[in-house]
Design an enzyme around this catalytic site. Sequence first.
Site, PDB file in Angstrom:
ATOM      1  N   SER A 139      -9.113 -10.569  -1.788  1.00  0.00           N
ATOM      2  CA  SER A 139     -10.512 -11.018  -1.793  1.00  0.00           C
ATOM      3  C   SER A 139     -10.523 -12.539  -1.782  1.00  0.00           C
ATOM      4  CB  SER A 139     -11.207 -10.522  -3.057  1.00  0.00           C
ATOM      5  OG  SER A 139     -12.448 -11.176  -3.235  1.00  0.00           O
ATOM      6  N   TYR A 153     -11.095  -9.384 -12.094  1.00  0.00           N
ATOM      7  CA  TYR A 153     -10.989  -8.988 -10.676  1.00  0.00           C
ATOM      8  C   TYR A 153     -10.342 -10.112  -9.866  1.00  0.00           C
ATOM      9  CZ  TYR A 153     -12.593  -7.756  -5.940  1.00  0.00           C
ATOM     10  OH  TYR A 153     -12.656  -7.472  -4.596  1.00  0.00           O
TER      11      TYR A 153
HETATM   12  P1  NAP Z   1     -15.776   0.744  -2.589  1.00  0.00           P
HETATM   13  O1  NAP Z   1     -16.842   0.954  -1.579  1.00  0.00           O
HETATM   14  O2  NAP Z   1     -16.152   0.660  -4.039  1.00  0.00           O
HETATM   15  O3  NAP Z   1     -14.711   1.934  -2.423  1.00  0.00           O
HETATM   16  C1  NAP Z   1     -13.675   2.044  -3.332  1.00  0.00           C
HETATM   17  C2  NAP Z   1     -12.791   3.211  -2.934  1.00  0.00           C
HETATM   18  O4  NAP Z   1     -11.676   3.227  -3.808  1.00  0.00           O
HETATM   19  C3  NAP Z   1     -13.461   4.571  -3.038  1.00  0.00           C
HETATM   20  O5  NAP Z   1     -13.059   5.322  -1.914  1.00  0.00           O
HETATM   21  C4  NAP Z   1     -12.849   5.163  -4.316  1.00  0.00           C
HETATM   22  O6  NAP Z   1     -12.681   6.570  -4.254  1.00  0.00           O
HETATM   23  C5  NAP Z   1     -11.491   4.543  -4.302  1.00  0.00           C
HETATM   24  N1  NAP Z   1     -10.836   4.455  -5.610  1.00  0.00           N
HETATM   25  C6  NAP Z   1     -11.281   3.848  -6.739  1.00  0.00           C
HETATM   26  N2  NAP Z   1     -10.368   3.951  -7.713  1.00  0.00           N
HETATM   27  C7  NAP Z   1      -9.322   4.657  -7.194  1.00  0.00           C
HETATM   28  C8  NAP Z   1      -8.073   5.066  -7.692  1.00  0.00           C
HETATM   29  N3  NAP Z   1      -7.705   4.806  -8.944  1.00  0.00           N
HETATM   30  N4  NAP Z   1      -7.246   5.761  -6.869  1.00  0.00           N
HETATM   31  C9  NAP Z   1      -7.594   6.040  -5.570  1.00  0.00           C
HETATM   32  N5  NAP Z   1      -8.774   5.651  -5.043  1.00  0.00           N
HETATM   33  C10 NAP Z   1      -9.624   4.981  -5.857  1.00  0.00           C
HETATM   34  O7  NAP Z   1     -14.884  -0.550  -2.281  1.00  0.00           O
HETATM   35  P2  NAP Z   1     -14.912  -1.594  -1.049  1.00  0.00           P
HETATM   36  O8  NAP Z   1     -15.999  -2.550  -1.285  1.00  0.00           O
HETATM   37  O9  NAP Z   1     -14.814  -0.856   0.226  1.00  0.00           O
HETATM   38  O10 NAP Z   1     -13.551  -2.383  -1.343  1.00  0.00           O
HETATM   39  C11 NAP Z   1     -12.330  -2.074  -0.700  1.00  0.00           C
HETATM   40  C12 NAP Z   1     -11.369  -3.196  -0.995  1.00  0.00           C
HETATM   41  O11 NAP Z   1     -11.928  -4.428  -0.521  1.00  0.00           O
HETATM   42  C13 NAP Z   1     -11.078  -3.411  -2.477  1.00  0.00           C
HETATM   43  O12 NAP Z   1      -9.737  -3.779  -2.670  1.00  0.00           O
HETATM   44  C14 NAP Z   1     -11.987  -4.570  -2.830  1.00  0.00           C
HETATM   45  O13 NAP Z   1     -11.524  -5.291  -3.952  1.00  0.00           O
HETATM   46  C15 NAP Z   1     -11.909  -5.379  -1.560  1.00  0.00           C
HETATM   47  N6  NAP Z   1     -13.021  -6.321  -1.384  1.00  0.00           N
HETATM   48  C16 NAP Z   1     -14.298  -5.876  -1.252  1.00  0.00           C
HETATM   49  C17 NAP Z   1     -15.322  -6.801  -1.114  1.00  0.00           C
HETATM   50  C18 NAP Z   1     -16.753  -6.384  -0.963  1.00  0.00           C
HETATM   51  O14 NAP Z   1     -17.638  -7.263  -0.979  1.00  0.00           O
HETATM   52  N7  NAP Z   1     -17.056  -5.098  -0.802  1.00  0.00           N
HETATM   53  C19 NAP Z   1     -15.030  -8.166  -1.106  1.00  0.00           C
HETATM   54  C20 NAP Z   1     -13.718  -8.579  -1.240  1.00  0.00           C
HETATM   55  C21 NAP Z   1     -12.717  -7.639  -1.379  1.00  0.00           C
HETATM   56  P3  NAP Z   1     -13.699   7.659  -4.890  1.00  0.00           P
HETATM   57  O15 NAP Z   1     -15.094   7.180  -4.511  1.00  0.00           O
HETATM   58  O16 NAP Z   1     -13.287   8.925  -4.238  1.00  0.00           O
HETATM   59  O17 NAP Z   1     -13.488   7.684  -6.372  1.00  0.00           O
END
Ligand code: NAP
Length: 244
Positions: A139, A153
């Site tokens: 991130s 985080y």
């Molecule tokens: P998200 O929509 O919250 O999705 C998170 C996913 O992770 C869900 O599929 C969830 O599965 C799964 N998950 C959570 N805990 C888990 C575990 N212990 N084992 C296996 N699966 C697990 O997240 P996102 O926003 O797409 O983020 C994806 C990545 O991008 C992350 O690393 C995040 O830090 C990074 N990121 C995101 C942003 C942003 O603005 N969105 C910005 C910077 C970085 P279930 O729903 O099935 O539980």
Amino acid sequence: MDKTALITGASRGIGAATAKYLAARGYRICINYHRNEQAAEALVADIKAQFQVPCIAIGADVSEETQVMRLFAEMDELLGPVTHLVNNVGVLFKQMQVTEMDAERINKMLTTNVTSYFLCSREAVKRMASGGAIVNVSSVASRTGSPGEYVDYAASKGAVDVFTRDLSLELAPRGIRVNCVRPGFIYTDIHADAGEPGRVDRISSQIPMLRGGQPEEVASAIAWLLSEDASYVTGSFIDLAGGR
Ligand code: NAP
């Protein structure tokens, strides 16, 4: 060679977008999820119908070593060994100051966002005897920090950056490339989980491009880093943050 991708945390958000993006490019797809089996199975059905590639979903908490071992064993049996790994899983908890954080929260953050990347990479590398590629999802928070909101985080993502650099050096002679994407503010449900569903819109006026990003805009960079088009790229970082 068949390209077989495992994307952790892919039942929604950036992981789900990446699964679709890779399926469209002919990868065989393993979607890892934690709790939302229904969403993961719906994505599998959608990918199979749209792209006609083999696709499965496996539930596993990737912060747990035994569950990671089972995930890779099941994938070997049902789809074949992984050739391309996307360490995408990540959690964000309620906004608070460091002075309010307890050990349970901090440890959960670190095991989910960091330990899982070590464990999944370890298991993937065992299966990449003929080379492979790994992309870690960090991130921009690793550069900007998240004071007053999510320092745990930001620190976890700082660890992902260092892990990426070091692992890329360990694996470069073995033909395994390791790279990293650093998204900024992307429209996914992670923000609602952390208690502020409208966070991306609140921040957007502070982003140089004056908007949040879409999961597909991150997926395309992940796909490029995994692809042969990036064959001389390792230990590199692509920021997808609208100029932040
Ligand atoms: P998200 O929509 O919250 O999705 C998170 C996913 O992770 C869900 O599929 C969830 O599965 C799964 N998950 C959570 N805990 C888990 C575990 N212990 N084992 C296996 N699966 C697990 O997240 P996102 O926003 O797409 O983020 C994806 C990545 O991008 C992350 O690393 C995040 O830090 C990074 N990121 C995101 C942003 C942003 O603005 N969105 C910005 C910077 C970085 P279930 O729903 O099935 O539980």
